[in-house]
Design an enzyme around this catalytic site. Structure first.
Site, PDB file in Angstrom:
ATOM      1  CD  GLU A 187      -3.032  -0.842   2.310  1.00  0.00           C
ATOM      2  OE1 GLU A 187      -2.793  -0.088   3.252  1.00  0.00           O
ATOM      3  OE2 GLU A 187      -4.107  -1.421   2.170  1.00  0.00           O
ATOM      4  CD  GLU A 256      -4.875  -5.551   2.964  1.00  0.00           C
ATOM      5  OE1 GLU A 256      -5.632  -4.745   3.533  1.00  0.00           O
ATOM      6  OE2 GLU A 256      -3.673  -5.661   3.190  1.00  0.00           O
TER       7      GLU A 256
HETATM    8  C1  LIG Z   1      -5.870   2.028   2.737  1.00  0.00           C
HETATM    9  C2  LIG Z   1      -6.280   1.261   3.915  1.00  0.00           C
HETATM   10  O1  LIG Z   1      -7.174   1.614   4.650  1.00  0.00           O
HETATM   11  N1  LIG Z   1      -5.635   0.126   4.108  1.00  0.00           N
HETATM   12  C3  LIG Z   1      -5.936  -0.786   5.168  1.00  0.00           C
HETATM   13  C4  LIG Z   1      -6.367  -2.081   4.570  1.00  0.00           C
HETATM   14  O2  LIG Z   1      -6.664  -2.967   5.567  1.00  0.00           O
HETATM   15  C5  LIG Z   1      -5.568  -3.303   6.333  1.00  0.00           C
HETATM   16  C6  LIG Z   1      -6.046  -4.296   7.300  1.00  0.00           C
HETATM   17  O3  LIG Z   1      -7.198  -3.834   7.941  1.00  0.00           O
HETATM   18  C7  LIG Z   1      -5.009  -2.083   7.027  1.00  0.00           C
HETATM   19  O4  LIG Z   1      -3.819  -2.453   7.635  1.00  0.00           O
HETATM   20  C8  LIG Z   1      -4.731  -1.002   6.032  1.00  0.00           C
HETATM   21  O5  LIG Z   1      -4.409   0.167   6.685  1.00  0.00           O
END
Ligand SMILES: CC(=O)N[C@H]1CO[C@H](CO)[C@@H](O)[C@@H]1O
Ligand SMILES: *[C@@H]1O[C@H](CO)[C@@H](O)[C@H](O)[C@H]1NC(C)=O
Ligand SMILES: *[C@@H]1O[C@H](CO)[C@@H](O)[C@H](O)[C@H]1NC(C)=O
Ligand SMILES: *[C@@H]1O[C@H](CO)[C@@H](O)[C@H](O)[C@H]1NC(C)=O
Ligand SMILES: *[C@@H]1O[C@H](CO)[C@@H](O)[C@H](O)[C@H]1NC(C)=O
Ligand SMILES: *[C@@H]1O[C@H](CO)[C@@H](O)[C@H](O)[C@H]1NC(C)=O
Length: 831
Positions: A187, A256
């Site tokens: 990310e 995710e």
């Molecule tokens: C962009 C965002 O919100 N990412 C989240 C995606 O989900 C994971 C697990 O809950 C988080 O760690 C991230 O921050």
């Protein structure tokens, strides 16, 4: 050529070809085109689920993975947790539930694929996002996750080491192993603008570095819109139907899909309905997705100090299809299992078929997948309130609001995301049958020794400044800050009304002046800075000022999260008030001495032996701060998972037989304005977010998972608590978690199943066939009802059995006053 040589050649040739044959048949070729991941040249539809190995135990892994496989999951995805594996530089730990190789082999033994998200930045609500604190403290390091050579060297060293370990065990698909995909970074696209030009250089470097490791399977980079080839850019979110990857040759992949949400101390209990999760997944496949991962499929537990945040709870249940204890979270598990079976049956069509979309107005759309010999259809209704009767190819289909119907043959509805035909399990917690708790628990106690810090101010190191907790202390949540303040009565701050004011970025602060407790304060989730201010008594001469800062997990997310301050950031001030005028003395740059940790915990958060004479049975205190409690208990009988009920306690840390079960904080009550008491009561329609369906007004976390493998049957087990805030252990008890009630549900012509997880159904308390109202626990008959006695029929069929299956058949139940209403069979049974 003699005969002998000829035979030798033949034999050599034979062995050679055998060798070639074994190596070539074992290896699996994983690649991709713009449509899908390909395995040995075949496009595949892959449904994956996240299970993080350190969030359960080795004993739990086979069961979790088997349940995932039974639930229609093709691949298990995990991050790799750097700070758990390399807690001290070049000192590695792959023991117990950190045995990554064993975890991947367990996946392989079950015939599933694996997705290895190395990161090694992982976010994951994990302490410091998975970075070891020593990395932050290295000489010459600036920021992490950017083109910083010190950081990049360490990141490459760890990444390469993990890849080497995995290669040595031949676990990449290219070597015949289960790993079909690997991930580098995580990310980064969400935060990269904060790192300026260095960010792009870093992404390119990550890509080249990963590529150079030659793993023989594709690499992915999630949420990375500019991922360089050959990296595949993938999507994370609650919905990913609208996502398009950055390259025509990259398939549409969802790494995710948030099955629920994490919980925070002081936060409410987040829930995501089965209907909405199934809708999100079905929409993704309707619109061309071919790889999807549920984050989380099993969330599990943040044992020890692994929770990040700050403020992530010890439970990481996530409302996932498998709950924290490893039980099925019904109906979510079963409703998705059905969806997976239907999607898998359409694999060829979804990965090869020609696609056409037709917008039918009022948020109704139809997608047809067609090959030369078959076709499959999706009918979706994205309207959030209006159900629809869709007229499609001469037939009428009932498509409720915010739902997707799947017609694998374009004629018969095999599945609709809003029509749940899976039972709902209501879990119950049952008292420990091995003894009479809490009365049988005999407690002993001892104070944490704090005279050296609060009276004498003895530390381990000193500095003429306030230091960050990340720099001084990576051994526990606790850091003592101590200084001596010399005052005389002529000092400008000397007055009747003197106050201590401290700016903090740690999560909790306790203050002592001259050995006396002044008070404590803690921040709320999402607020990282707060000011502590309390009235104090000072005396002429030296005054001992002692501050205890406690962290509740280091930050794990955000641009430059790695340098966010933690601890007593300052200033620390004494404020005097004379004739209504405030005089402020800043004592931040006095000489401070520091002491980390608690007396009987080692640097791995393990309990040290304490002489038994130090424990006292008399005058068991309650509401006493900095107090250790100990008791022994008999393990609950049976195999059901065990939960420790810590109601009555304040905040602290718990160990069972020396193993940490994590931080506890039952005195932190969920305050929230957006409350729904029950998942069934919460409307699945409309865009979900983590505020939408939440349970409030109770401790954020009252129950704590004690894995069965931490317990010894038939012998006494030891529970130790470190109580920081003050609490009363008299209500503490152990319970087992199991299905208490189950509510079956099946729409007309579908089958209803009710089961009690291996125990027998003892009674059926409600049954009806019609437009049943209410929800599990409070069902009521609707206007349209069955003609025959449904309760009687179902009692006869189910009571005394472990499981029963009944068709929602008009012929059996009959119905009256139904004029076109959607009918279902519903029953509530007691286990
Ligand atoms: C962009 C965002 O919100 N990412 C989240 C995606 O989900 C994971 C697990 O809950 C988080 O760690 C991230 O921050
Ligand atoms: C990591 O660094 C150490 C030296 O600190 C070195 O011995 C080791 O080979 C490196 N490992 C890899 C995989 O680069
Ligand atoms: C949803 O349906 C209602 C009732 O038919 C209609 O008024 C509304 O415009 C629809 N909303 C959308 C976004 O199509
Ligand atoms: C102390 O904290 C308060 C509240 O966060 C903030 O307004 C103030 O600027 C801080 N003071 C300093 C010197 O950082
Ligand atoms: C309630 O939900 C809204 C979004 O729906 C959110 O913005 C708000 O912060 C929530 N309130 C609390 C107290 O969490
Ligand atoms: C159920 O099956 C019966 C008999 O085949 C049929 O008449 C009826 O329309 C079906 N109902 C639904 C809702 O599919």
């Amino acid at each position: 050529m003699t005969c002998l040589t000829f035979t030798a050649i033949i034999i050599t040739f034979f062995w050679l070809s055998l060798l070639l044959l074994t190596t070539t048949t074992d290896a699996t070729k994983v690649s991709h085109d713009g449509r899908a991941i390909t395995i040995d040249g075949q496009r595949r539809l892959i449904i994956s689920g996240s299970i993080h190995y350190p969030r359960s135990t080795t004993k739990m892994w086979p069961d979790l993975i088997k349940k995932a496989k039974d639930g229609g999951i093709d691949a298990i995805e995990t991050y790799v947790f750097w700070n758990a594996h390399e807690p001290f530089r070049r000192q590695y730990d792959f023991s117990g539930n950190l045995d990554l190789i064993r975890f991947i082999k367990t996946i392989q033994d079950h015939g599933l694929y694996a997705v290895l998200r190395i990161g090694p930045y992982v976010c994951a609500e994990w302490n410091y996002g998975g970075f070891p604190l020593w990395l932050h403290n290295m000489q010459g390091i600036d920021f992490l996750r950017t083109a910083d050579t010190v950081y990049m060297n360490e990141m490459q060293n760890f990444t390469a080491m993990i890849v080497d370990m995995v290669k040595q065990e031949k676990l990449f698909a290219s070597q015949g192993g289960p790993i079909i995909l690997a991930q580098v970074e995580n990310e980064y696209g969400n935060v990269m603008t904060s790192y300026g030009d260095a960010a792009k250089a870093y992404v390119d470097w990550c890509s080249r570095m990963a590529d150079s490791l030659n793993i023989g399977v594709p690499w992915i980079m999630c949420q990375q819109g500019d991922a360089p080839q050959p990296m595949i850019d993938t999507c994370n979110g609650f919905y990913c139907d609208q996502f398009t990857p950055n390259n025509a040759n990259s398939p549409k992949m969802w790494t995710e899909n948030w099955t629920g949400w994490y919980k925070t101390w002081g936060g409410s209990d987040p829930m995501r309905t089965a209907e909405d999760l199934a809708y999100a997944a079905a929409r993704f496949f309707q619109l061309g997705g071919t790889f999807q991962n549920y984050y989380m499929y099993h969330g599990g537990t943040n044992f020890g100090r692994t929770a990040g945040g700050p403020y992530i709870t010890t439970t990481y249940d996530y409302d996932a299809p498998l709950n924290e204890y490893g039980n099925l979270n019904q109906p979510k598990y079963g409703h998705l299992k059905e969806l997976h079976a239907i999607l898998h049956s359409m694999e060829k069509l979804l990965t090869h078929g020609d696609v056409s979309h037709q917008d039918m107005g009022n948020s109704i759309s139809v997608t047809v997948y067609k090959t030369s010999d078959e076709s499959g259809c999706f009918l979706s209704n994205t309207n959030t309130t209006a159900d629809a009767m869709v007229n499609f190819q001469g037939a009428l289909y009932d498509v409720p609001a915010w739902s997707v119907s799947i017609l694998p043959d374009c004629k018969n509805e095999a599945y609709n995301t809003a029509k749940v035909n899976t039972e709902t399990w209501v879990m119950e917690k049952k008292a420990n049958e091995a003894e009479h708790e809490p009365a049988d628990l005999k407690w002993v106690w001892r104070p944490e020794i704090i005279d050296d810090t609060v009276i004498r101010g003895d530390g381990e190191k000193t500095a003429s400044k306030l230091m960050d907790q990340k720099v001084v202390n990576d051994v526990s949540d606790y850091l003592w800050y101590m200084t001596s303040l010399n005052l005389d009565e002529n000092d400008p701050i000397w007055s009747e009304d003197m106050r201590l004011r401290v700016n903090c970025t740690g999560q909790v602060l306790h203050a002592y002046v001259n050995g006396e407790y002044v008070g404590k304060q803690h921040a709320k989730f999402g607020i990282y800075n707060y000011v502590f201010e309390k009235k104090i008594q000072l005396k002429p001469g030296p005054n001992q000022i002692t501050l205890l800062s406690a962290t509740v997990g280091f930050q794990h997310y955000g641009a430059k999260f790695d340098v966010v301050a933690n601890g007593v950031s300052g200033p620390v001030e004494i404020i005097g008030k004379k004739d209504n005028i405030r005089v402020i003395k800043d004592i931040s740059s006095q000489k401070w001495s520091y002491k980390a940790g608690l007396t009987s915990i080692d640097r791995n958060n393990k309990l040290l032996e304490v002489d038994s004479s130090e424990w006292k049975a008399q005058e068991l205190p309650t509401q006493r701060k900095m107090t250790w409690y100990k008791t022994t208990f008999k393990a609950p009988i049976g195999r059901d998972p065990v939960a420790l009920d810590l109601e009555g306690l304040g905040k602290g840390h718990a160990w069972v037989n020396g193993m940490s079960i994590g931080r506890y904080w039952p005195s932190n009550i969920a305050k929230d304005s957006n409350c729904t008491d029950n998942k069934a009561a919460c409307d699945y329609r409309g865009t979900y977010d983590n505020y939408k369906c939440v349970k409030c007004g109770k401790p954020s976390q009252r129950w704590y998972h004690v894995p069965r493998s931490f317990l010894v049957d038939g012998e006494m087990n030891e529970l130790v608590l470190f109580e920081e805030f003050g609490g009363n252990p008299s209500m503490v008890n152990l319970q087992t978690v199991r299905v208490g009630r189950t509510c079956g549900s099946a729409y007309e012509n579908k089958t209803m199943e009710i089961s009690c997880q291996g125990r027998t159904i003892t009674d059926v308390v409600f049954a009806s066939f019609g437009d049943v109202r209410g929800r599990c626990g409070s069902f009521a008959k609707g206007a349209c009802q069955e003609k025959n006695d449904a309760l009687h029929i179902i009692k006869k069929e189910c009571v005394g059995k472990e499981k029963c299956v009944i068709r929602a058949d008009e012929g059996v139940f009959g119905s009256k006053d139904c004029q076109g209403l959607r009918k279902r069979l519903v029953a509530e049974a007691v286990c």
